[in-house]
Design a protein around this motif. Structure first.
Motif, PDB file in Angstrom:
ATOM      1  N   UNK A 193       0.827  -1.211   0.000  1.00  0.00           N
ATOM      2  CA  UNK A 193       0.000   0.000   0.000  1.00  0.00           C
ATOM      3  C   UNK A 193       0.865   1.267   0.000  1.00  0.00           C
ATOM      4  N   UNK A 194       0.264   2.417  -0.244  1.00  0.00           N
ATOM      5  CA  UNK A 194       1.007   3.669  -0.070  1.00  0.00           C
ATOM      6  C   UNK A 194       1.383   3.852   1.395  1.00  0.00           C
ATOM      7  N   UNK A 195       2.658   4.127   1.675  1.00  0.00           N
ATOM      8  CA  UNK A 195       3.054   4.248   3.078  1.00  0.00           C
ATOM      9  C   UNK A 195       4.026   5.409   3.360  1.00  0.00           C
ATOM     10  N   UNK A 196       4.219   6.293   2.387  1.00  0.00           N
ATOM     11  CA  UNK A 196       5.066   7.466   2.608  1.00  0.00           C
ATOM     12  C   UNK A 196       4.239   8.553   3.288  1.00  0.00           C
ATOM     13  N   UNK A 225      -2.334   5.349   6.927  1.00  0.00           N
ATOM     14  CA  UNK A 225      -3.746   5.349   6.576  1.00  0.00           C
ATOM     15  C   UNK A 225      -4.210   4.057   5.929  1.00  0.00           C
ATOM     16  N   UNK A 226      -3.465   3.549   4.971  1.00  0.00           N
ATOM     17  CA  UNK A 226      -3.873   2.331   4.263  1.00  0.00           C
ATOM     18  C   UNK A 226      -3.840   1.118   5.188  1.00  0.00           C
ATOM     19  N   UNK A 227      -2.879   1.072   6.082  1.00  0.00           N
ATOM     20  CA  UNK A 227      -2.796  -0.069   7.001  1.00  0.00           C
ATOM     21  C   UNK A 227      -4.012  -0.127   7.916  1.00  0.00           C
ATOM     22  N   UNK A 228      -4.505   1.020   8.333  1.00  0.00           N
ATOM     23  CA  UNK A 228      -5.693   1.041   9.189  1.00  0.00           C
ATOM     24  C   UNK A 228      -6.903   0.478   8.445  1.00  0.00           C
ATOM     25  N   UNK A 229      -7.034   0.839   7.172  1.00  0.00           N
ATOM     26  CA  UNK A 229      -8.154   0.344   6.372  1.00  0.00           C
ATOM     27  C   UNK A 229      -8.037  -1.169   6.172  1.00  0.00           C
ATOM     28  N   UNK A 230      -6.840  -1.626   5.833  1.00  0.00           N
ATOM     29  CA  UNK A 230      -6.632  -3.061   5.588  1.00  0.00           C
ATOM     30  C   UNK A 230      -6.872  -3.858   6.860  1.00  0.00           C
ATOM     31  N   UNK A 231      -6.310  -3.388   7.973  1.00  0.00           N
ATOM     32  CA  UNK A 231      -6.453  -4.119   9.233  1.00  0.00           C
ATOM     33  C   UNK A 231      -7.905  -4.176   9.686  1.00  0.00           C
TER      34      UNK A 231
END
Length: 286
Positions: A193-196, A225-231
């Motif tokens: 995911x985007x993580x910068x 942000x993307x990690x929160x959505x995925x998790x």
């Protein structure tokens, strides 16, 4: 004017060296070989062969683009990933060797599920070129994958790559904003995911900042942000005993682990990339 292959390669290399391009020799060779339809063996065995005028013009144009900062693989229109040639487009992230670490981490899981169940269903979130999913499908014949992206351009590119690799029958491109249009359950969920951090985008290397799509880079104010959505959404789309594997930034291991733990996941494996940086986390849900 007659120009030999050796002369053309020498001029291209010299111009890139003089401009301070880091891998000038390699970039020159890649451009010349591709645009003259020659190989490294040709350069060694037949350096005096004449190059057609249209190929000379194409190389000159490509070198000018490289001197202007465009990455060599963007100019070529493709990049090798896990031994596969993948087409690139404007809205796809250029797959890089570090992401092969994610493939290596997930591959044993996919193989184990396929051996046990006769199949393995993979969900690739933010598929881009399809790199991760297609590398897994190419290796495990019993696997299938849904490649999810919000970009029509990326989905078309992933579908084209699947077709070129003979994997269309097991790869389904799906337009969705993360899980919003996804139904069903999967054995493995993967994502780069985007993580910068948003504020850090401007300090990235120009080849990344100016040519990779910002949507594939920008992870929000804290990069998470993307990690929160995925998790938050993964559990509803995982088969019992399934796994979620994500690529991370080199300093994000603790933060990403905390995000997934807060959503009931436990860390099953952490891997470093070729540069010994933290790069991949694999999570399970008891």
């Amino acid at each position: 004017m007659e120009v030999t292959l050796a002369e053309l390669l020498g001029v291209a290399r010299r111009r890139l060296v003089e401009a301070g391009i880091a891998e000038a020799g390699l970039d020159a060779r890649l451009l010349v070989e591709h645009l003259t339809a020659t190989t490294r063996a040709d350069a060694i065995a037949r350096p005096q062969q004449q190059v057609p005028a249209e190929a000379i013009a194409a190389v000159e144009d490509a070198v000018a683009r490289r001197l202007a900062g465009e990455p060599v693989h963007r100019i070529l229109g493709f990049r090798e990933f896990y031994g596969l040639r993948l087409s690139l487009s404007a809205e796809t992230l250029e797959p890089r060797p570090d992401t092969e670490t994610l493939v290596e981490a997930v591959l044993p899981l996919v193989e184990a599920v396929a051996a046990r169940s006769g199949r393995c269903r993979i969900l690739d979130l933010g598929t881009g070129t399809g790199a991760i999913a297609l590398a897994l499908l190419h290796t495990v014949a019993a696997a299938s994958a849904a490649g999810v992206d919000i970009s029509d351009d990326a989905l078309a590119t992933a579908a084209r790559n699947a077709a070129q690799l003979g994997l269309s029958g097991r790869f389904t491109p799906l337009k969705s904003n993360w899980f919003s249009e996804i139904s069903g359950r999967f054995d493995v969920i993967v994502s780069n995911p985007p993580y910068i951090r948003s504020d850090d985008i401007g300090s990235l290397q120009p080849e990344v900042r100016d040519f990779d799509p910002r949507r594939a880079l920008d992870g929000g104010p804290d990069g998470l942000g993307a990690y929160r959505i995925i998790a938050a959404g993964a559990s509803g789309h995982l088969e019992p005993g399934g796994y979620v594997a994500v690529e991370i930034g080199a300093t994000q291991k603790t933060e990403v682990q905390q995000v997934f733990q807060a959503n009931g996941f436990v860390l099953a494996e952490a891997r470093r990339d070729f540069g010994a940086n933290d790069r991949v986390l694999v999570f399970a849900r008891p």
